[in-house]
Design an enzyme around this catalytic site. Structure first.
Site, PDB file in Angstrom:
ATOM      1  N   THR A  70       0.830  -1.206   0.000  1.00  0.00           N
ATOM      2  CA  THR A  70       0.000   0.000   0.000  1.00  0.00           C
ATOM      3  C   THR A  70       0.865   1.258   0.000  1.00  0.00           C
ATOM      4  O   THR A  70       0.611   2.207  -0.758  1.00  0.00           O
ATOM      5  CB  THR A  70      -0.955  -0.012   1.220  1.00  0.00           C
ATOM      6  OG1 THR A  70      -1.748  -1.206   1.134  1.00  0.00           O
ATOM      7  CG2 THR A  70      -1.858   1.204   1.244  1.00  0.00           C
ATOM      8  N   ASN A 148      -5.630  -9.794  -7.561  1.00  0.00           N
ATOM      9  CA  ASN A 148      -5.656 -10.474  -6.269  1.00  0.00           C
ATOM     10  C   ASN A 148      -6.890 -11.340  -6.075  1.00  0.00           C
ATOM     11  O   ASN A 148      -6.877 -12.296  -5.321  1.00  0.00           O
ATOM     12  CB  ASN A 148      -5.543  -9.460  -5.119  1.00  0.00           C
ATOM     13  CG  ASN A 148      -6.469  -8.285  -5.280  1.00  0.00           C
ATOM     14  OD1 ASN A 148      -6.394  -7.564  -6.271  1.00  0.00           O
ATOM     15  ND2 ASN A 148      -7.355  -8.086  -4.323  1.00  0.00           N
ATOM     16  N   GLN A 176       0.799  -9.119  -6.243  1.00  0.00           N
ATOM     17  CA  GLN A 176       0.395 -10.531  -6.276  1.00  0.00           C
ATOM     18  C   GLN A 176       1.215 -11.365  -7.248  1.00  0.00           C
ATOM     19  O   GLN A 176       1.181 -12.593  -7.186  1.00  0.00           O
ATOM     20  CB  GLN A 176      -1.097 -10.662  -6.658  1.00  0.00           C
ATOM     21  CG  GLN A 176      -2.047 -10.246  -5.572  1.00  0.00           C
ATOM     22  CD  GLN A 176      -2.041 -11.170  -4.350  1.00  0.00           C
ATOM     23  OE1 GLN A 176      -1.488 -12.273  -4.362  1.00  0.00           O
ATOM     24  NE2 GLN A 176      -2.647 -10.709  -3.274  1.00  0.00           N
ATOM     25  N   SER A 196       5.298  -6.444  -2.211  1.00  0.00           N
ATOM     26  CA  SER A 196       5.004  -6.587  -0.782  1.00  0.00           C
ATOM     27  C   SER A 196       5.520  -7.938  -0.307  1.00  0.00           C
ATOM     28  O   SER A 196       5.199  -8.981  -0.900  1.00  0.00           O
ATOM     29  CB  SER A 196       3.494  -6.486  -0.574  1.00  0.00           C
ATOM     30  OG  SER A 196       3.191  -6.677   0.778  1.00  0.00           O
ATOM     31  N   HIS A 198       4.916  -9.876   2.316  1.00  0.00           N
ATOM     32  CA  HIS A 198       4.090 -10.935   2.928  1.00  0.00           C
ATOM     33  C   HIS A 198       3.295 -11.742   1.917  1.00  0.00           C
ATOM     34  O   HIS A 198       2.668 -12.730   2.270  1.00  0.00           O
ATOM     35  CB  HIS A 198       3.182 -10.355   4.032  1.00  0.00           C
ATOM     36  CG  HIS A 198       2.011  -9.544   3.569  1.00  0.00           C
ATOM     37  ND1 HIS A 198       0.715 -10.006   3.678  1.00  0.00           N
ATOM     38  CD2 HIS A 198       1.923  -8.314   3.026  1.00  0.00           C
ATOM     39  CE1 HIS A 198      -0.122  -9.059   3.235  1.00  0.00           C
ATOM     40  NE2 HIS A 198       0.597  -8.032   2.831  1.00  0.00           N
ATOM     41  N   THR A 234      13.877   5.548  10.252  1.00  0.00           N
ATOM     42  CA  THR A 234      14.789   4.425  10.494  1.00  0.00           C
ATOM     43  C   THR A 234      14.190   3.149   9.917  1.00  0.00           C
ATOM     44  O   THR A 234      13.000   2.873  10.089  1.00  0.00           O
ATOM     45  CB  THR A 234      15.042   4.267  12.013  1.00  0.00           C
ATOM     46  OG1 THR A 234      15.602   5.490  12.476  1.00  0.00           O
ATOM     47  CG2 THR A 234      15.986   3.122  12.316  1.00  0.00           C
ATOM     48  N   CYS A 320      -9.906  -7.667   2.406  1.00  0.00           N
ATOM     49  CA  CYS A 320     -10.369  -6.431   3.030  1.00  0.00           C
ATOM     50  C   CYS A 320     -11.837  -6.145   2.715  1.00  0.00           C
ATOM     51  O   CYS A 320     -12.447  -5.310   3.356  1.00  0.00           O
ATOM     52  CB  CYS A 320      -9.483  -5.255   2.644  1.00  0.00           C
ATOM     53  SG  CYS A 320      -8.839  -5.342   1.003  1.00  0.00           S
TER      54      CYS A 320
HETATM   55  N1  PLP Z   1      -1.958  -4.696  -4.355  1.00  0.00           N
HETATM   56  C1  PLP Z   1      -2.463  -5.940  -4.454  1.00  0.00           C
HETATM   57  C2  PLP Z   1      -2.750  -6.504  -5.815  1.00  0.00           C
HETATM   58  C3  PLP Z   1      -2.719  -6.676  -3.304  1.00  0.00           C
HETATM   59  O1  PLP Z   1      -3.231  -7.899  -3.396  1.00  0.00           O
HETATM   60  C4  PLP Z   1      -2.439  -6.090  -2.036  1.00  0.00           C
HETATM   61  C5  PLP Z   1      -2.746  -6.821  -0.785  1.00  0.00           C
HETATM   62  O2  PLP Z   1      -3.684  -7.597  -0.726  1.00  0.00           O
HETATM   63  C6  PLP Z   1      -1.894  -4.802  -1.988  1.00  0.00           C
HETATM   64  C7  PLP Z   1      -1.676  -4.138  -3.169  1.00  0.00           C
HETATM   65  C8  PLP Z   1      -1.561  -4.144  -0.679  1.00  0.00           C
HETATM   66  O3  PLP Z   1      -0.381  -4.708  -0.129  1.00  0.00           O
HETATM   67  P1  PLP Z   1      -0.068  -4.589   1.444  1.00  0.00           P
HETATM   68  O4  PLP Z   1      -0.971  -5.556   2.128  1.00  0.00           O
HETATM   69  O5  PLP Z   1       1.374  -5.006   1.570  1.00  0.00           O
HETATM   70  O6  PLP Z   1      -0.278  -3.182   1.822  1.00  0.00           O
END
Ligand code: PLP
Length: 381
Positions: A70, A148, A176, A196, A198, A234, A320
């Site tokens: 994000t 996603n 993704q 990202s 995770h 930091t 979400c």
């Molecule tokens: N973009 C896509 C396509 C995603 O699937 C996600 C998270 O689900 C994000 C952006 C946001 O990433 P983060 O959870 O690291 O903020």
């Protein structure tokens, strides 16, 4: 537990956890400190930067560490537009993640004109519309790589070069796709690519933005001179090192070779077992781990609750948006029948998903759906 919610987040690899624990325990110096202890932490960050850069064919200095997908997206979009006051138009798609949708909406409120290019019933981008939308006054084109919710993959290399031809700055949301699809930024016309950790077995709360060499960017977060003045504060050292280890493992192992076969046979088995199941986006190119299945006439929330009671984790559309009864904007954009969209479940696999886990889900689904069909018909009568 059977975990089929890997597009929401993935399990950190044991090697990631070990690297992070060691960093927290031993290497707690501030990487901006000039003493040797600080400089050894600085060196570790630079190694992680190389690992993340290698995953997408970038140079280490083109990587800016952030707090996640994000933030990377916000930094790319706002950071690019801040230095482009002459152009006031943004081109994007109707199937972006909320991180892009919301910032673009904000910009629309601030006077930008926004064109959202649609998709067909399989989730494929309307290519003629994309080309027409990119006019000479377009400041920025932002496009998702792998969706996603459905896993549908856009040919971003091609769409980016169309956008760059008309002078637009291009941002790709590769959150993704990174690690699942090979990405080579050196052969793409993109100035920015968001990642990202995770989503590929790294830690939550850390991400990266690829910023092509010589691309100007206004920072969102100002403070110290970290990240070459592109992101103050930091560094989240343990997270960055964890991201590096995860990136290295994705690059060196081809962990998804088997996942596509598992996903395809899972879908075949579900379609065979449930007559009213539909796989959304199945005719489009997709990342190999994602299966979006609509169970016509049954509520996704109800399915998720029963799956969860049986120890199975999945999602309705994006994580979400679960909890809301609105069908997903992605399925809406694809024109999916409302009765199918309302019952859409996203099963997302990882390299750790096994055939036996999927077999258990296939076995359970018809019984679980039969219960819900009875419940919904008695509620109607
Ligand atoms: N973009 C896509 C396509 C995603 O699937 C996600 C998270 O689900 C994000 C952006 C946001 O990433 P983060 O959870 O690291 O903020």
């Amino acid at each position: 537990m059977i975990y089929l919610d890997n597009n929401a987040t993935t399990m950190p690899l044991p090697a990631v956890v070990d690297a992070m624990a060691a960093s927290l325990r031993n290497d707690y110096a501030n990487p901006s400190s000039v003493h040797q202890f600080g400089q050894s932490v600085r060196h570790s960050i630079e190694c992680a930067r190389e690992q993340v850069a290698s995953l997408i064919g970038a140079k280490p200095r083109e990587i800016v560490f952030t707090s996640g997908g994000t933030e990377s997206i916000n930094l790319a979009i706002r950071g690019a537009l801040a230095l482009r006051p002459d152009r006031r138009r943004i081109v994007t798609t109707s199937v972006e993640h909320s991180a892009v949708l919301r910032v673009v909406e904000q910009l629309e409120g601030e006077g930008y004109s926004v064109e959202r290019v649609g998709v067909d019933s399989q989730g494929r981008l309307d290519e003629p519309h994309w080309s027409e939308a990119l006019t000479e006054d377009t400041a920025l084109a932002t496009i998702i790589h792998a969706n996603n919710e459905t896993g549908v993959v856009f040919d971003v290399a091609r769409f980016a070069s169309v956008a760059e031809t008309c002078g637009a700055i291009v941002h790709i949301d590769a959150v993704q796709s990174a690690g699942k699809v090979s990405i080579d930024v050196s052969s793409m016309a993109a100035a920015f690519v968001s990642l990202s950790a995770h989503k590929f077995h790294g830690p939550k709360g850390v991400g990266a933005l690829y910023v092509r060499r010589r691309t100007r960017l206004a920072p969102l977060i100002v403070g110290g001179s970290q990240e070459s003045l592109r992101r103050g504060g930091t560094e989240h050292v343990a997270g960055i090192l964890g991201m590096g280890v995860a990136a290295e493992s994705m690059r060196s192992e081809d962990p998804y070779a088997e996942v596509g076969r598992l996903r395809d046979s899972f879908e075949e088995a579900v379609l065979g077992a449930v007559s009213f199941a539909h796989v959304n986006g199945c005719d489009a190119p997709r990342i190999c781990n994602t299966s979006n299945i609509g169970f016509e006439g049954i509520s996704a929330e109800a399915i998720l609750i029963l799956l969860s009671e049986a120890g199975i984790c999945a999602s309705a559309g994006a994580a979400c948006s679960s909890g809301s009864l609105e069908p997903s904007h992605v399925l809406k954009a694809m024109g999916i029948d409302e009765r199918v969209a309302h019952g859409a479940i996203r099963f997302s696999l990882s390299r750790f998903t096994t055939r036996s886990e999927l077999d258990q889900v296939v076995k359970l689904l018809p019984k679980l759906l039969a219960r819900l069909t009875v419940l919904s018909s008695s509620a109607r009568s």
